[in-house]
Design an enzyme around this catalytic site. Structure first.
Site, PDB file in Angstrom:
ATOM      1  N   ASP A  19       8.351  -4.665   1.249  1.00  0.00           N
ATOM      2  CA  ASP A  19       6.964  -4.786   0.806  1.00  0.00           C
ATOM      3  C   ASP A  19       6.704  -6.083   0.047  1.00  0.00           C
ATOM      4  O   ASP A  19       7.511  -6.501  -0.787  1.00  0.00           O
ATOM      5  CB  ASP A  19       6.665  -3.581  -0.111  1.00  0.00           C
ATOM      6  CG  ASP A  19       5.245  -3.580  -0.630  1.00  0.00           C
ATOM      7  OD1 ASP A  19       4.325  -3.513   0.195  1.00  0.00           O
ATOM      8  OD2 ASP A  19       5.057  -3.669  -1.868  1.00  0.00           O
ATOM      9  N   GLN A  52       2.277  -1.952 -12.256  1.00  0.00           N
ATOM     10  CA  GLN A  52       3.337  -2.427 -11.355  1.00  0.00           C
ATOM     11  C   GLN A  52       3.968  -3.680 -11.946  1.00  0.00           C
ATOM     12  O   GLN A  52       3.370  -4.761 -11.905  1.00  0.00           O
ATOM     13  CB  GLN A  52       2.752  -2.703  -9.952  1.00  0.00           C
ATOM     14  CG  GLN A  52       2.360  -1.428  -9.221  1.00  0.00           C
ATOM     15  CD  GLN A  52       1.437  -1.680  -8.028  1.00  0.00           C
ATOM     16  OE1 GLN A  52       0.379  -2.280  -8.175  1.00  0.00           O
ATOM     17  NE2 GLN A  52       1.826  -1.199  -6.846  1.00  0.00           N
ATOM     18  N   ARG A  58      -9.661   1.132  -0.330  1.00  0.00           N
ATOM     19  CA  ARG A  58      -8.767   1.212   0.831  1.00  0.00           C
ATOM     20  C   ARG A  58      -8.562   2.657   1.269  1.00  0.00           C
ATOM     21  O   ARG A  58      -8.189   2.931   2.405  1.00  0.00           O
ATOM     22  CB  ARG A  58      -7.418   0.556   0.508  1.00  0.00           C
ATOM     23  CG  ARG A  58      -7.501  -0.967   0.366  1.00  0.00           C
ATOM     24  CD  ARG A  58      -6.159  -1.559  -0.015  1.00  0.00           C
ATOM     25  NE  ARG A  58      -5.708  -1.089  -1.321  1.00  0.00           N
ATOM     26  CZ  ARG A  58      -4.505  -1.355  -1.829  1.00  0.00           C
ATOM     27  NH1 ARG A  58      -3.646  -2.077  -1.155  1.00  0.00           N
ATOM     28  NH2 ARG A  58      -4.163  -0.902  -3.030  1.00  0.00           N
ATOM     29  N   HIS A 116       8.234  -5.104  -7.320  1.00  0.00           N
ATOM     30  CA  HIS A 116       7.888  -4.509  -8.617  1.00  0.00           C
ATOM     31  C   HIS A 116       8.332  -3.056  -8.684  1.00  0.00           C
ATOM     32  O   HIS A 116       8.546  -2.423  -7.659  1.00  0.00           O
ATOM     33  CB  HIS A 116       6.370  -4.572  -8.858  1.00  0.00           C
ATOM     34  CG  HIS A 116       5.566  -4.207  -7.633  1.00  0.00           C
ATOM     35  ND1 HIS A 116       5.054  -5.158  -6.774  1.00  0.00           N
ATOM     36  CD2 HIS A 116       5.224  -3.016  -7.091  1.00  0.00           C
ATOM     37  CE1 HIS A 116       4.419  -4.562  -5.773  1.00  0.00           C
ATOM     38  NE2 HIS A 116       4.509  -3.258  -5.943  1.00  0.00           N
ATOM     39  N   GLU A 142       6.795  -7.521   5.221  1.00  0.00           N
ATOM     40  CA  GLU A 142       5.352  -7.439   5.029  1.00  0.00           C
ATOM     41  C   GLU A 142       4.925  -8.703   4.283  1.00  0.00           C
ATOM     42  O   GLU A 142       5.079  -8.811   3.072  1.00  0.00           O
ATOM     43  CB  GLU A 142       4.943  -6.195   4.233  1.00  0.00           C
ATOM     44  CG  GLU A 142       3.439  -5.962   4.289  1.00  0.00           C
ATOM     45  CD  GLU A 142       2.710  -6.051   2.960  1.00  0.00           C
ATOM     46  OE1 GLU A 142       1.478  -6.034   2.961  1.00  0.00           O
ATOM     47  OE2 GLU A 142       3.373  -6.148   1.908  1.00  0.00           O
ATOM     48  N   ASP A 167      -0.932   3.328  -6.502  1.00  0.00           N
ATOM     49  CA  ASP A 167      -1.120   2.392  -5.397  1.00  0.00           C
ATOM     50  C   ASP A 167      -0.545   2.968  -4.097  1.00  0.00           C
ATOM     51  O   ASP A 167       0.161   2.286  -3.357  1.00  0.00           O
ATOM     52  CB  ASP A 167      -0.462   1.043  -5.746  1.00  0.00           C
ATOM     53  CG  ASP A 167      -0.849  -0.066  -4.785  1.00  0.00           C
ATOM     54  OD1 ASP A 167      -1.821   0.103  -4.025  1.00  0.00           O
ATOM     55  OD2 ASP A 167      -0.162  -1.102  -4.772  1.00  0.00           O
ATOM     56  N   HIS A 194      -2.939   0.412   6.515  1.00  0.00           N
ATOM     57  CA  HIS A 194      -3.480   1.149   5.376  1.00  0.00           C
ATOM     58  C   HIS A 194      -4.179   0.202   4.410  1.00  0.00           C
ATOM     59  O   HIS A 194      -4.841   0.644   3.480  1.00  0.00           O
ATOM     60  CB  HIS A 194      -2.344   1.882   4.664  1.00  0.00           C
ATOM     61  CG  HIS A 194      -1.418   0.924   3.963  1.00  0.00           C
ATOM     62  ND1 HIS A 194      -0.583   0.077   4.654  1.00  0.00           N
ATOM     63  CD2 HIS A 194      -1.238   0.644   2.644  1.00  0.00           C
ATOM     64  CE1 HIS A 194       0.085  -0.679   3.785  1.00  0.00           C
ATOM     65  NE2 HIS A 194      -0.300  -0.354   2.559  1.00  0.00           N
ATOM     66  N   ASP A 195      -3.970  -1.108   4.579  1.00  0.00           N
ATOM     67  CA  ASP A 195      -4.575  -2.082   3.671  1.00  0.00           C
ATOM     68  C   ASP A 195      -5.902  -2.595   4.233  1.00  0.00           C
ATOM     69  O   ASP A 195      -6.258  -2.334   5.379  1.00  0.00           O
ATOM     70  CB  ASP A 195      -3.617  -3.249   3.452  1.00  0.00           C
ATOM     71  CG  ASP A 195      -2.526  -2.904   2.438  1.00  0.00           C
ATOM     72  OD1 ASP A 195      -2.812  -2.141   1.493  1.00  0.00           O
ATOM     73  OD2 ASP A 195      -1.395  -3.395   2.594  1.00  0.00           O
ATOM     74  N   ARG A 230      10.926  -1.367   5.514  1.00  0.00           N
ATOM     75  CA  ARG A 230       9.737  -2.228   5.402  1.00  0.00           C
ATOM     76  C   ARG A 230       9.793  -2.883   4.030  1.00  0.00           C
ATOM     77  O   ARG A 230       9.647  -2.227   2.999  1.00  0.00           O
ATOM     78  CB  ARG A 230       8.452  -1.418   5.538  1.00  0.00           C
ATOM     79  CG  ARG A 230       7.172  -2.243   5.322  1.00  0.00           C
ATOM     80  CD  ARG A 230       5.970  -1.330   5.260  1.00  0.00           C
ATOM     81  NE  ARG A 230       4.700  -1.993   5.062  1.00  0.00           N
ATOM     82  CZ  ARG A 230       4.204  -2.380   3.882  1.00  0.00           C
ATOM     83  NH1 ARG A 230       4.886  -2.211   2.770  1.00  0.00           N
ATOM     84  NH2 ARG A 230       3.011  -2.930   3.815  1.00  0.00           N
TER      85      ARG A 230
HETATM   86  C1  GLC Z   1       1.702  -4.228   0.019  1.00  0.00           C
HETATM   87  C2  GLC Z   1       1.123  -2.897   0.420  1.00  0.00           C
HETATM   88  C3  GLC Z   1      -0.111  -2.627  -0.399  1.00  0.00           C
HETATM   89  C4  GLC Z   1       0.252  -2.648  -1.857  1.00  0.00           C
HETATM   90  C5  GLC Z   1       1.004  -3.915  -2.248  1.00  0.00           C
HETATM   91  C6  GLC Z   1       1.682  -3.779  -3.574  1.00  0.00           C
HETATM   92  O1  GLC Z   1       0.843  -5.272   0.314  1.00  0.00           O
HETATM   93  O2  GLC Z   1       0.861  -2.874   1.791  1.00  0.00           O
HETATM   94  O3  GLC Z   1      -0.687  -1.408  -0.040  1.00  0.00           O
HETATM   95  O4  GLC Z   1      -0.912  -2.546  -2.625  1.00  0.00           O
HETATM   96  O5  GLC Z   1       2.035  -4.236  -1.326  1.00  0.00           O
HETATM   97  O6  GLC Z   1       2.830  -2.970  -3.495  1.00  0.00           O
END
Ligand code: GLC
Length: 642
Positions: free
Chosen positions: A277, A245, A512, A177, A319, A134, A388-389, A275
């Site tokens: 996540d 994950q 992506r 995770h 995020e 990922d 990136h998403d 950051r």
């Molecule tokens: C966040 C990331 C994404 C990832 C997800 C799981 O949303 O930006 O790219 O797939 O977390 O870690």
């Protein structure tokens, strides 16, 4: 402090010692750390030992902090708006795709400086499982850098060099995770009960089924469901994202401490911003969608406070890609005011910019932003055009209703438009995780979604010109809105979709990767040639960065107010701070739009000499109207309240 808290503070202070600055911070922020953790874990028998371990980690981190990081702690305590000033500009890249290795990134810092970048987010760089992982969001060892990228020493050296150049480094902490291959998960499979309790696992389907009744799916096509049967473990494991994950159990105080230690280690390696996540998912509650639970905000306050006490130079960025009404809470509201994240991604603004571009109308953006509470004092947004998403259409029924739209139809329109399927669409993106009924998220680079790919493949010079203007108007709004603007790697050169992403078997299942290309350094070499596409986009972005730097009114702590321009195709964004005022006019129309000069007058800004088209040409004033060319934007300045 309340008496019982004071007693705990006295014990902690005696245990830890430390210098004056540390002791003052421990005292000042003790309640802010103590209260959420006691609320979450007070009744848990594992808590007393976990609490002591946390205190020890705080003391150790503070004691081991290098002199230049202590100096930075001091500096940022005096200037807590360091991430929110108009001088800031962020850049986001995968270290390997940008420059091969962390050393390679050091060699490219000059390129970023030329652009005016002050902040660099390098995508996940801690040791991840072999692909698929990922994009690095499946960590096996939080204490090590991905071997192909370098070592912890390389990370320290990069952070040091960036510090010397006045740039901040942002690194991901994946706290929802770990990879299935992480030592904790391996120990759990080997029968270690303490490590098993780091995850959420179930002997049979009864609990998972009860949760699934209200749980959405993040990757329904590629990773359906939220639970995975693990043969070796003989249990169901909570896996919100991909099967590999494993969701951590943040209801376990030992998990909190383990992740706090990860953050503190990165802090002492010289990382400036963490950051955090996927934070909405940290706390699970049956009968809900298991996102944005109140406990998430207790957790974030506690993590933030850990850093404030031991390494106050370090900031947190949330995020949380969530609906408008939930989003602002990640910046700290109510009892968390001033105590949660320093930055949060403004995914709503991002999605609505694309909505405005497709529909040619800014009214949904204006009304939605108007209805959202402003960023609370001391916090700021991370504003961006894309990441990136995938792009998710964060448009609610209520918001769409305000402009007479049907949310579902509009989301379907946006999907079709950006997939290039809608008649007249200029976009070349791809739907992601489509749902029955025509809704989907969207993938694609900024340039491809904004029409540059189509223009180059099938269009003419005028199409190219329009596409460049679209790229710039999107960025103008992100640069003016207030907060830290983040540029995604390659967007400064107009890089189009990666056509070869499917050739990598590890990425083929995840589109992506279409918008995560490798940096095209040949294209970058053309950036100073104004006749090239790269040169035109680059110059436009640099002009925006300079326009931003020059305007105090754009400080994140100032006023942000969308204003009516009398034309729903033209966005008006009023900013005011420290005695200065700026009105951004941004047109989302493909045709020229006359805007009444009265808009400027009403808001106390002048059509001064700084008012100019994106390419630097002065704007035409025709009697009582300013003429905005297609997708043009204008910065109009005036005095603010003195
Ligand atoms: C966040 C990331 C994404 C990832 C997800 C799981 O949303 O930006 O790219 O797939 O977390 O870690």
């Amino acid at each position: 402090m309340r008496p019982e808290v004071r007693a705990r503070h006295a014990r902690a202070a005696a245990r830890l010692g430390g210098d004056d600055a540390f002791r003052i911070r421990l005292e000042r922020f003790f309640t802010e750390l103590h209260d959420p953790l006691h609320a979450l874990y007070g009744a848990d028998q594992r808590f007393p030992a976990a609490w002591d371990a946390l205190l020890d980690a705080l003391g150790r981190t503070a004691a081991e902090r290098e002199p230049d990081l202590r100096r930075l702690d001091h500096e940022r305590e005096i200037t807590p708006d360091w991430l929110h000033r108009e001088q800031t500009l962020g850049y986001v890249a995968y270290a390997d795709r940008f420059a091969g290795t962390l050393r390679g990134v050091r060699e490219r810092l000059g390129y970023l400086e030329e652009l005016g970048v002050t902040y660099l987010h390098l995508m996940p760089l801690l040791h991840a499982r072999p692909e698929p992982n990922d994009g690095g969001y499946a960590v096996v060892d939080y204490g090590a850098v991905q071997p192909e990228l370098g070592t912890m020493d390389d990370l320290r050296a990069l952070a040091r060099e960036m510090r010397e150049r006045g740039m901040a480094l942002c690194v991901d902490v994946v706290l929802n995770h770990t990879a299935r291959e992480h030592a904790w998960a391996r120990a759990a499979r080997a029968g270690d009960a303490r490590r098993l309790a780091f995850y959420r696992t179930f002997p049979d389907r009864s609990e998972p089924d009860a949760y699934e009744a209200t749980l959405p799916e993040v990757f329904p096509d590629t990773a359906p469901g939220n639970f995975t049967w693990d043969e070796e473990l003989g249990r169901w494991v909570w896996t919100t994202f991909n099967a590999y994950q494993w969701d951590l159990d943040h209801a376990n105080p030992e998990v909190f401490v383990a992740l706090a230690e990860v953050m503190l280690t990165l802090a002492n390696a010289g990382v400036d911003v963490l950051r955090l996540d996927a934070v909405p998912f940290l706390w699970k509650r049956k009968g809900t969608d298991c996102q944005n639970q109140p406990e998430v905000h207790d957790l974030l306050q506690a993590y933030r406070t850990v850093l404030r006490i031991a390494a106050p130079a370090v900031a947190c960025k949330a995020e949380a890609i969530v609906a408008p009404r939930e989003l602002v809470r990640y910046l700290g509201t109510g009892r968390h005011t001033g105590l949660e994240c320093d930055l949060a991604y403004h995914n709503v603004l991002m999605a609505l910019e694309w909505s405005a571009l497709a529909s040619g109308r800014a009214d949904l953006l204006v009304r939605t932003v108007e209805a959202m509470p402003p960023a609370p004092p001391g916090a700021g947004w991370a504003t961006y055009v894309r990441s990136h998403d995938d792009i998710g259409w964060a448009i609610t029924d209520e918001d769409a209703g305000r402009v007479g739209e049907d949310a579902r139809l509009h989301r379907r329109f946006l999907t079709a438009f950006y997939a290039g399927e809608f008649p007249g669409s200029f976009a070349r993106g791809a739907p992601f995780q489509p749902r029955p009924g025509g809704e989907a998220r969207i993938n694609g680079t900024t340039a491809s979604l904004a029409g540059l790919q189509m223009a180059l493949e099938e269009g003419d010079d005028l199409d190219v010109d329009l596409a460049i203007r679209r790229i710039l108007v999107l960025h103008a709004v992100a640069f003016a809105f207030g907060g830290l603007p983040l540029l995604y790697m390659g967007d400064e050169l107009g890089m189009r979709n990666d056509t070869r992403w499917v050739e990598d078997p590890a990425h083929a299942g995840d589109s992506r990767w279409m918008h995560r290309p490798r940096m095209d350094w040949d294209a970058a070499a053309r950036r100073r040639d104004p006749r090239t596409i790269e040169g035109r986009v680059w110059a436009g972005i640099r002009r925006l960065a300079a326009a931003r730097r020059a305007r105090r009114a754009l400080h994140a702590h100032g006023l942000v107010r969308p204003v009516d321009t009398g034309d729903r195709h033209v966005l008006g964004l009023l900013r005011e701070h420290a005695g200065e005022r700026t009105l951004l006019l941004a047109s989302f129309a493909a045709q020229r739009r006359p805007v009444g000069v009265r808009v400027a007058r009403e808001h106390g800004v002048a059509l001064g000499e700084r008012a100019a088209e994106p390419d630097g040409r002065p704007v035409a004033v025709d009697g009582d109207t300013v003429v905005l060319e297609a997708y043009a934007h204008l910065w109009l300045d005036g005095p603010g309240e003195r």
